[in-house]
Design an enzyme around this catalytic site. Structure first.
Site, PDB file in Angstrom:
ATOM      1  N   ARG A  28      -0.903 -28.161 -47.745  1.00 13.25           N
ATOM      2  CA  ARG A  28      -1.036 -29.501 -47.162  1.00 13.25           C
ATOM      3  C   ARG A  28      -2.507 -29.930 -47.159  1.00 13.25           C
ATOM      4  O   ARG A  28      -3.387 -29.130 -46.817  1.00 13.25           O
ATOM      5  CB  ARG A  28      -0.470 -29.542 -45.729  1.00 13.25           C
ATOM      6  CG  ARG A  28      -1.352 -28.883 -44.682  1.00 13.25           C
ATOM      7  CD  ARG A  28      -0.790 -28.910 -43.267  1.00 13.25           C
ATOM      8  NE  ARG A  28      -0.895 -30.178 -42.594  1.00 13.25           N
ATOM      9  CZ  ARG A  28      -1.121 -30.300 -41.278  1.00 13.25           C
ATOM     10  NH1 ARG A  28      -1.248 -29.222 -40.508  1.00 13.25           N
ATOM     11  NH2 ARG A  28      -1.187 -31.478 -40.734  1.00 13.25           N
ATOM     12  N   GLU A  48      -7.704 -22.817 -27.436  1.00 15.01           N
ATOM     13  CA  GLU A  48      -7.211 -23.869 -28.342  1.00 15.01           C
ATOM     14  C   GLU A  48      -8.059 -23.850 -29.615  1.00 15.01           C
ATOM     15  O   GLU A  48      -9.288 -23.835 -29.528  1.00 15.01           O
ATOM     16  CB  GLU A  48      -7.358 -25.221 -27.632  1.00 15.01           C
ATOM     17  CG  GLU A  48      -7.015 -26.431 -28.474  1.00 15.01           C
ATOM     18  CD  GLU A  48      -7.394 -27.757 -27.773  1.00 15.01           C
ATOM     19  OE1 GLU A  48      -8.150 -27.722 -26.767  1.00 15.01           O
ATOM     20  OE2 GLU A  48      -6.945 -28.810 -28.254  1.00 15.01           O
ATOM     21  N   ASN A  83      -2.986 -23.118 -31.858  1.00 10.95           N
ATOM     22  CA  ASN A  83      -3.261 -24.389 -32.521  1.00 10.95           C
ATOM     23  C   ASN A  83      -1.989 -25.229 -32.371  1.00 10.95           C
ATOM     24  O   ASN A  83      -1.033 -25.032 -33.117  1.00 10.95           O
ATOM     25  CB  ASN A  83      -3.606 -24.172 -33.995  1.00 10.95           C
ATOM     26  CG  ASN A  83      -3.996 -25.464 -34.686  1.00 10.95           C
ATOM     27  OD1 ASN A  83      -3.756 -26.553 -34.157  1.00 10.95           O
ATOM     28  ND2 ASN A  83      -4.582 -25.352 -35.858  1.00 10.95           N
ATOM     29  N   TYR A 134      -7.698 -28.953 -44.795  1.00 10.41           N
ATOM     30  CA  TYR A 134      -7.285 -27.675 -44.202  1.00 10.41           C
ATOM     31  C   TYR A 134      -7.540 -26.449 -45.087  1.00 10.41           C
ATOM     32  O   TYR A 134      -7.307 -25.321 -44.633  1.00 10.41           O
ATOM     33  CB  TYR A 134      -5.798 -27.731 -43.825  1.00 10.41           C
ATOM     34  CG  TYR A 134      -5.489 -28.817 -42.809  1.00 10.41           C
ATOM     35  CD1 TYR A 134      -5.986 -28.740 -41.510  1.00 10.41           C
ATOM     36  CD2 TYR A 134      -4.714 -29.924 -43.139  1.00 10.41           C
ATOM     37  CE1 TYR A 134      -5.726 -29.732 -40.580  1.00 10.41           C
ATOM     38  CE2 TYR A 134      -4.446 -30.923 -42.215  1.00 10.41           C
ATOM     39  CZ  TYR A 134      -4.955 -30.817 -40.941  1.00 10.41           C
ATOM     40  OH  TYR A 134      -4.693 -31.801 -40.012  1.00 10.41           O
ATOM     41  N   PRO A 147       3.304 -27.570 -35.414  1.00  6.02           N
ATOM     42  CA  PRO A 147       3.967 -28.160 -36.568  1.00  6.02           C
ATOM     43  C   PRO A 147       3.059 -28.319 -37.794  1.00  6.02           C
ATOM     44  O   PRO A 147       1.891 -28.663 -37.678  1.00  6.02           O
ATOM     45  CB  PRO A 147       4.423 -29.534 -36.062  1.00  6.02           C
ATOM     46  CG  PRO A 147       3.603 -29.803 -34.851  1.00  6.02           C
ATOM     47  CD  PRO A 147       3.323 -28.463 -34.243  1.00  6.02           C
ATOM     48  N   ASN A 148       3.668 -28.045 -38.932  1.00  5.12           N
ATOM     49  CA  ASN A 148       3.074 -28.209 -40.269  1.00  5.12           C
ATOM     50  C   ASN A 148       2.021 -27.157 -40.609  1.00  5.12           C
ATOM     51  O   ASN A 148       1.509 -27.146 -41.730  1.00  5.12           O
ATOM     52  CB  ASN A 148       2.485 -29.629 -40.452  1.00  5.12           C
ATOM     53  CG  ASN A 148       3.554 -30.690 -40.295  1.00  5.12           C
ATOM     54  OD1 ASN A 148       4.567 -30.622 -40.961  1.00  5.12           O
ATOM     55  ND2 ASN A 148       3.354 -31.634 -39.389  1.00  5.12           N
ATOM     56  N   ARG A 189     -12.164 -37.521 -37.025  1.00  6.06           N
ATOM     57  CA  ARG A 189     -11.022 -38.090 -37.754  1.00  6.06           C
ATOM     58  C   ARG A 189     -10.497 -39.327 -37.002  1.00  6.06           C
ATOM     59  O   ARG A 189     -11.281 -40.032 -36.374  1.00  6.06           O
ATOM     60  CB  ARG A 189      -9.966 -36.987 -37.944  1.00  6.06           C
ATOM     61  CG  ARG A 189     -10.502 -35.797 -38.759  1.00  6.06           C
ATOM     62  CD  ARG A 189      -9.466 -34.703 -38.917  1.00  6.06           C
ATOM     63  NE  ARG A 189      -8.316 -35.159 -39.693  1.00  6.06           N
ATOM     64  CZ  ARG A 189      -7.178 -34.476 -39.793  1.00  6.06           C
ATOM     65  NH1 ARG A 189      -7.056 -33.304 -39.170  1.00  6.06           N
ATOM     66  NH2 ARG A 189      -6.170 -34.950 -40.503  1.00  6.06           N
ATOM     67  N   HIS A 194      -8.593 -25.726 -33.485  1.00 12.24           N
ATOM     68  CA  HIS A 194      -8.274 -26.720 -34.519  1.00 12.24           C
ATOM     69  C   HIS A 194      -9.115 -26.413 -35.745  1.00 12.24           C
ATOM     70  O   HIS A 194     -10.337 -26.216 -35.636  1.00 12.24           O
ATOM     71  CB  HIS A 194      -8.548 -28.141 -34.034  1.00 12.24           C
ATOM     72  CG  HIS A 194      -7.673 -28.518 -32.892  1.00 12.24           C
ATOM     73  ND1 HIS A 194      -6.335 -28.765 -33.051  1.00 12.24           N
ATOM     74  CD2 HIS A 194      -7.926 -28.603 -31.565  1.00 12.24           C
ATOM     75  CE1 HIS A 194      -5.809 -29.018 -31.862  1.00 12.24           C
ATOM     76  NE2 HIS A 194      -6.746 -28.921 -30.942  1.00 12.24           N
ATOM     77  N   ALA A 240      -0.301 -31.314 -34.249  1.00 11.52           N
ATOM     78  CA  ALA A 240      -0.137 -32.707 -33.815  1.00 11.52           C
ATOM     79  C   ALA A 240       0.305 -32.820 -32.351  1.00 11.52           C
ATOM     80  O   ALA A 240       0.009 -33.822 -31.685  1.00 11.52           O
ATOM     81  CB  ALA A 240       0.855 -33.423 -34.723  1.00 11.52           C
TER      82      ALA A 240
HETATM   83  C1  DQA Z   1      -5.019 -29.652 -36.398  1.00 13.66           C
HETATM   84  C2  DQA Z   1      -5.507 -31.077 -36.120  1.00 13.66           C
HETATM   85  C3  DQA Z   1      -4.356 -31.966 -35.689  1.00 13.66           C
HETATM   86  O1  DQA Z   1      -4.827 -33.276 -35.412  1.00 13.66           O
HETATM   87  C4  DQA Z   1      -3.317 -32.049 -36.782  1.00 13.66           C
HETATM   88  O2  DQA Z   1      -2.216 -32.811 -36.351  1.00 13.66           O
HETATM   89  C5  DQA Z   1      -2.891 -30.721 -37.301  1.00 13.66           C
HETATM   90  C6  DQA Z   1      -3.872 -29.636 -37.400  1.00 13.66           C
HETATM   91  C7  DQA Z   1      -6.135 -28.766 -36.961  1.00 13.66           C
HETATM   92  O3  DQA Z   1      -5.970 -27.546 -36.938  1.00 13.66           O
HETATM   93  O4  DQA Z   1      -7.148 -29.272 -37.452  1.00 13.66           O
HETATM   94  O5  DQA Z   1      -1.740 -30.542 -37.712  1.00 13.66           O
HETATM   95  O6  DQA Z   1      -4.589 -29.078 -35.177  1.00 13.66           O
END
Ligand code: DQA
Length: 140
Positions: A17, A95, A71, A22, A9-10, A104, A97, A74
């Site tokens: 964003r 995985e 990835n 990011y 998501p997102n 964080r 990130h 959240a």
């Molecule tokens: C994320 C880190 C997560 O905590 C966050 O919710 C994201 C992006 C990252 O790529 O840094 O949406 O996965």
């Protein structure tokens, strides 16, 4: 070689964003760079904001593809279902990130994915996807 990239998501909002966290680049632009640099790889890209769709996609590609770069965004911190799906499938999952989740909020330090993944690449920006690809295409 078939590699799936699955974003949670997102991540469709990358480049728009929280740019300080990011960065400025959209995932579409980064993906175009990856496809151009690694032309011999058969890439498949999937993004969803919906947990069950991410589980469905893991099940769909998870017995057939050579590697998955995921990835879970959240859902990393909340989704037992995504962790279970990664444990169920046979294709290795790396995985990724973009941000350093350990630097964080406390809730971002928990991952339901890390223990089920082949490994995790954290905090190295979009470069993490390429590093995951290099591992999956040359596991030595
Ligand atoms: C994320 C880190 C997560 O905590 C966050 O919710 C994201 C992006 C990252 O790529 O840094 O949406 O996965």
């Amino acid at each position: 070689m078939k590699i799936a990239i699955i974003n949670g998501p997102n991540l469709n909002l990358l480049g728009k964003r929280e740019k300080g966290i990011y960065g400025n680049m959209s995932f579409e632009d980064y993906f175009a760079f990856l496809k151009e640099k690694y032309r011999h790889i058969d890439f498949h890209y999937f993004q969803s904001n919906i947990e069950g769709e991410l589980v469905n996609e893991l099940q769909r590609v998870g017995y057939e593809y050579d590697g998955i770069i995921m990835n879970p965004a959240a859902y990393t911190h909340t989704s037992v279902a995504i962790g279970d799906a990664i444990a169920a499938i046979t294709t290795p999952v790396v995985e990724v990130h973009i941000s350093n989740v350990h630097a964080r909020e406390e809730f971002r330090k928990i991952s339901h994915v890390s223990a089920k993944a082949a490994g995790s690449i954290i905090g190295l920006g979009l470069k993490g996807y390429e590093l995951a690809l290099l591992y999956l295409t040359d596991k030595g």
